[in-house]
Design a protein around this motif. Structure first.
Motif, PDB file in Angstrom:
ATOM      1  N   THR B  71      48.282   6.571 -64.532  1.00 31.00           N
ATOM      2  CA  THR B  71      46.957   6.096 -64.010  1.00 31.00           C
ATOM      3  C   THR B  71      47.946   5.234 -62.264  1.00 31.00           C
ATOM      4  O   THR B  71      48.536   4.275 -62.434  1.00 31.00           O
ATOM      5  CB  THR B  71      46.966   4.296 -65.375  1.00 31.00           C
ATOM      6  OG1 THR B  71      46.434   5.163 -66.006  1.00 31.00           O
ATOM      7  CG2 THR B  71      45.996   3.605 -64.218  1.00 31.00           C
ATOM      8  N   TYR B  74      43.568   1.175 -61.032  1.00 31.09           N
ATOM      9  CA  TYR B  74      42.713   0.537 -61.709  1.00 31.09           C
ATOM     10  C   TYR B  74      42.010  -0.888 -61.514  1.00 31.09           C
ATOM     11  O   TYR B  74      42.659  -1.514 -60.615  1.00 31.09           O
ATOM     12  CB  TYR B  74      42.557   0.551 -63.276  1.00 31.09           C
ATOM     13  CG  TYR B  74      43.173  -0.309 -63.807  1.00 31.09           C
ATOM     14  CD1 TYR B  74      44.819  -0.263 -63.671  1.00 31.09           C
ATOM     15  CD2 TYR B  74      43.146  -1.672 -64.885  1.00 31.09           C
ATOM     16  CE1 TYR B  74      45.577  -1.367 -64.044  1.00 31.09           C
ATOM     17  CE2 TYR B  74      44.412  -2.828 -65.022  1.00 31.09           C
ATOM     18  CZ  TYR B  74      44.647  -2.543 -64.824  1.00 31.09           C
ATOM     19  OH  TYR B  74      46.187  -3.349 -65.211  1.00 31.09           O
ATOM     20  N   ALA B  94      34.897   9.963 -66.924  1.00 30.62           N
ATOM     21  CA  ALA B  94      33.744   9.664 -66.496  1.00 30.62           C
ATOM     22  C   ALA B  94      33.268  10.609 -65.595  1.00 30.62           C
ATOM     23  O   ALA B  94      32.086  11.286 -65.559  1.00 30.62           O
ATOM     24  CB  ALA B  94      33.610   8.443 -65.742  1.00 30.62           C
ATOM     25  N   HIS B  95      34.382  11.577 -65.552  1.00 29.89           N
ATOM     26  CA  HIS B  95      34.868  12.955 -64.156  1.00 29.89           C
ATOM     27  C   HIS B  95      35.925  13.644 -64.090  1.00 29.89           C
ATOM     28  O   HIS B  95      37.197  12.860 -64.243  1.00 29.89           O
ATOM     29  CB  HIS B  95      33.971  12.270 -62.929  1.00 29.89           C
ATOM     30  CG  HIS B  95      33.920  13.335 -61.809  1.00 29.89           C
ATOM     31  ND1 HIS B  95      35.267  13.999 -60.900  1.00 29.89           N
ATOM     32  CD2 HIS B  95      32.867  14.395 -61.942  1.00 29.89           C
ATOM     33  CE1 HIS B  95      34.770  15.027 -60.817  1.00 29.89           C
ATOM     34  NE2 HIS B  95      33.686  15.659 -60.840  1.00 29.89           N
ATOM     35  N   VAL B 102      38.586  10.295 -63.029  1.00 31.36           N
ATOM     36  CA  VAL B 102      37.862   8.502 -63.407  1.00 31.36           C
ATOM     37  C   VAL B 102      37.582   8.304 -65.041  1.00 31.36           C
ATOM     38  O   VAL B 102      37.148   8.973 -64.946  1.00 31.36           O
ATOM     39  CB  VAL B 102      37.440   9.147 -62.378  1.00 31.36           C
ATOM     40  CG1 VAL B 102      36.218   7.233 -62.288  1.00 31.36           C
ATOM     41  CG2 VAL B 102      38.006   8.767 -61.082  1.00 31.36           C
ATOM     42  N   GLN B 104      36.423   4.889 -67.175  1.00 26.79           N
ATOM     43  CA  GLN B 104      35.886   3.366 -67.932  1.00 26.79           C
ATOM     44  C   GLN B 104      36.347   3.154 -69.013  1.00 26.79           C
ATOM     45  O   GLN B 104      36.729   4.112 -69.944  1.00 26.79           O
ATOM     46  CB  GLN B 104      34.415   3.157 -67.586  1.00 26.79           C
ATOM     47  CG  GLN B 104      34.334   3.991 -65.783  1.00 26.79           C
ATOM     48  CD  GLN B 104      32.619   4.184 -65.981  1.00 26.79           C
ATOM     49  OE1 GLN B 104      32.074   4.733 -67.022  1.00 26.79           O
ATOM     50  NE2 GLN B 104      31.748   3.674 -65.317  1.00 26.79           N
ATOM     51  N   GLN B 122      37.828   0.345 -64.982  1.00 19.53           N
ATOM     52  CA  GLN B 122      37.271   1.650 -63.903  1.00 19.53           C
ATOM     53  C   GLN B 122      38.746   2.089 -63.274  1.00 19.53           C
ATOM     54  O   GLN B 122      39.082   0.742 -62.488  1.00 19.53           O
ATOM     55  CB  GLN B 122      36.000   1.752 -63.099  1.00 19.53           C
ATOM     56  CG  GLN B 122      36.017   2.835 -62.331  1.00 19.53           C
ATOM     57  CD  GLN B 122      34.995   2.904 -61.417  1.00 19.53           C
ATOM     58  OE1 GLN B 122      33.388   2.241 -61.657  1.00 19.53           O
ATOM     59  NE2 GLN B 122      35.154   3.503 -60.439  1.00 19.53           N
ATOM     60  N   GLY B 123      39.582   3.268 -63.259  1.00 21.91           N
ATOM     61  CA  GLY B 123      40.391   3.942 -62.766  1.00 21.91           C
ATOM     62  C   GLY B 123      41.258   4.851 -62.604  1.00 21.91           C
ATOM     63  O   GLY B 123      39.737   5.630 -63.172  1.00 21.91           O
ATOM     64  N   THR B 124      41.876   5.350 -61.471  1.00 22.89           N
ATOM     65  CA  THR B 124      42.144   6.706 -61.509  1.00 22.89           C
ATOM     66  C   THR B 124      42.944   6.964 -62.630  1.00 22.89           C
ATOM     67  O   THR B 124      44.337   6.355 -62.180  1.00 22.89           O
ATOM     68  CB  THR B 124      42.210   7.192 -59.756  1.00 22.89           C
ATOM     69  OG1 THR B 124      41.277   6.459 -59.349  1.00 22.89           O
ATOM     70  CG2 THR B 124      42.957   8.821 -59.779  1.00 22.89           C
TER      71      THR B 124
ATOM     72  N   GLN C 122      31.605   0.083 -60.121  1.00 26.05           N
ATOM     73  CA  GLN C 122      32.019  -0.941 -60.731  1.00 26.05           C
ATOM     74  C   GLN C 122      31.865  -2.373 -59.596  1.00 26.05           C
ATOM     75  O   GLN C 122      33.275  -2.616 -58.612  1.00 26.05           O
ATOM     76  CB  GLN C 122      33.484  -1.370 -61.659  1.00 26.05           C
ATOM     77  CG  GLN C 122      32.866  -2.474 -62.463  1.00 26.05           C
ATOM     78  CD  GLN C 122      33.930  -2.126 -63.560  1.00 26.05           C
ATOM     79  OE1 GLN C 122      33.864  -1.095 -64.239  1.00 26.05           O
ATOM     80  NE2 GLN C 122      34.506  -3.507 -64.337  1.00 26.05           N
TER      81      GLN C 122
ATOM     82  N   ILE D  76      44.648  -2.898 -59.001  1.00 25.30           N
ATOM     83  CA  ILE D  76      45.845  -2.821 -58.621  1.00 25.30           C
ATOM     84  C   ILE D  76      45.731  -1.615 -58.472  1.00 25.30           C
ATOM     85  O   ILE D  76      45.722  -0.023 -59.062  1.00 25.30           O
ATOM     86  CB  ILE D  76      46.906  -3.040 -59.880  1.00 25.30           C
ATOM     87  CG1 ILE D  76      48.447  -2.857 -59.809  1.00 25.30           C
ATOM     88  CG2 ILE D  76      46.665  -2.423 -61.620  1.00 25.30           C
ATOM     89  CD1 ILE D  76      48.700  -3.745 -60.783  1.00 25.30           C
TER      90      ILE D  76
END
Lengths: 141, 141, 141, 141
Positions: B71, B74, B94-95, B102, B104, B122-124, C122, D76
């Motif tokens: 991660t 986020y 989500a994608h 990405v 959620q 939500q994060g990468t 978000q 973060i």
């Protein structure tokens, strides 16, 4: 060179963005707060504040990494209505690696009373071209 | 396989995390809300809510991409004090692209009154290994 | 009523925003992707994608709370270059309390190939008027 | 007084958090990087990095506002694997109003090679008690 990039962005011309300062890892981007950039209360619209932050983050990250980049994500906190004659975003790269730069930005409204902090942003600027890119080694578990 | 990864994370064992469900792009991760996970008011500490969201995001992204991941960033909004006997985080991708997902996540507290939404994240999630990685082509100007 | 608010925002007129749908807790906001909204590569500029997300979040939160609101913060992930004839942002309120709504938004580019997801956001929409406002009781330790 | 609050948080005791410094608008919070705080690669787990950032943000905002507070949201970015003997989070309030403080935090890993930046966070700390709270006047359109 930053001015050329900005000049080639129709949206940046549409909102009247002006590159005030640019050096490796730092960018200052401004707009005159004309009526068309405002919302119904006479303040700058959040959209123009976001635009400035987003673009300033990209320039700060791009000049830090010295490769073509995109802003891949960011967050912004609006802390005060943006009232004044001019908005200026000041961004810097807080951490730079081969694949990305994490940048921070503050947006100020400049008016008769001087500068007032209006928004604070933080985001990731990622290199665009795959060829020479290192994979991201950053991150948590 | 997810359970093995979790079992190899000392911190996940330290907080008692349990992988409830895992399929490509989806993850459900839970903890029993024991005293040691709480803060001074008897609610779950934000840190454990964040841990669950962070880790569930990683699993959702990792199973979607089918490569080792981290991660990379986020954000989380806490929407209600987390009170109950159990916390469960449900994340989905989500994608998904070659270089990142990405994702959620929603975190619920489960108690006598059923499930209550406590946090939204939500994060990468980014691929870890450089070798086969495509460069991120995502992003804005 | 949403259309009136939008019509009173000079910046929204400047970018040609159009309120496609509005109901309690949901909003759909669009722009025609004209040249002036693009960046140097012919894609939509991140600034216009952010504008749409920000404003759609505000409308979704405002109609959910039924009071004057502002977007106090948000985060956005760009997941694909926004290419097409039209951009549409679809936002919904994921959690609503007396003092704020946490909303989510997806931005799609619409072109010959149909709809493509371009960005995911978000954020927090907070009530504007102090008088009747409950204090935020949400949050972590 | 901060140490008392921390001592009353079972989760903070569970992870061994230590309040290194606290003054109005500033906080430094640390943990010894014991095995149980790590993930499968021997680095600090993202969850403990997030915990430190979240809690340091809360303390920075709370001491700036001098009222009971909660962290209502934060983001973060992890920028480097957290390796070392100790993790320290340093947070400060970047903007303070009657209803909230927007705070920033950096998390460092401390080892043989000195301090290394591992994560950067930004979030909102909101006042807890409704009675005397001003409504948020911050935000965008």
């Amino acid at each position: 060179m930053g001015r050329e990039v900005l000049a080639r962005q129709p949206f940046s011309r549409h909102v009247g963005a002006e590159l005030v300062a640019l050096e490796p890892g730092r960018c200052e981007l401004a707009v005159a707060l004309t009526t068309e950039l405002k919302q119904q209360d006479g303040f700058a619209h959040g959209g123009i504040v976001s635009y400035l932050a987003d673009n300033a983050l990209t320039f700060a990250g791009g000049t830090a990494m010295r490769v073509p980049v995109v802003t891949s994500e960011y967050k912004i906190n609006y802390v005060r209505p943006a009232i004044g004659e001019r908005l200026v975003a000041r961004a810097h790269a807080a951490h730079v690696s081969r694949s990305q730069a994490v940048c921070q930005c503050e947006v100020y409204a400049i008016g008769a009373e001087g500068e007032k902090l209006c928004a604070i942003a933080q985001g990731t600027v990622a290199r665009k071209d795959g060829a020479a890119a290192a994979a991201p080694q950053e991150g948590s578990a």
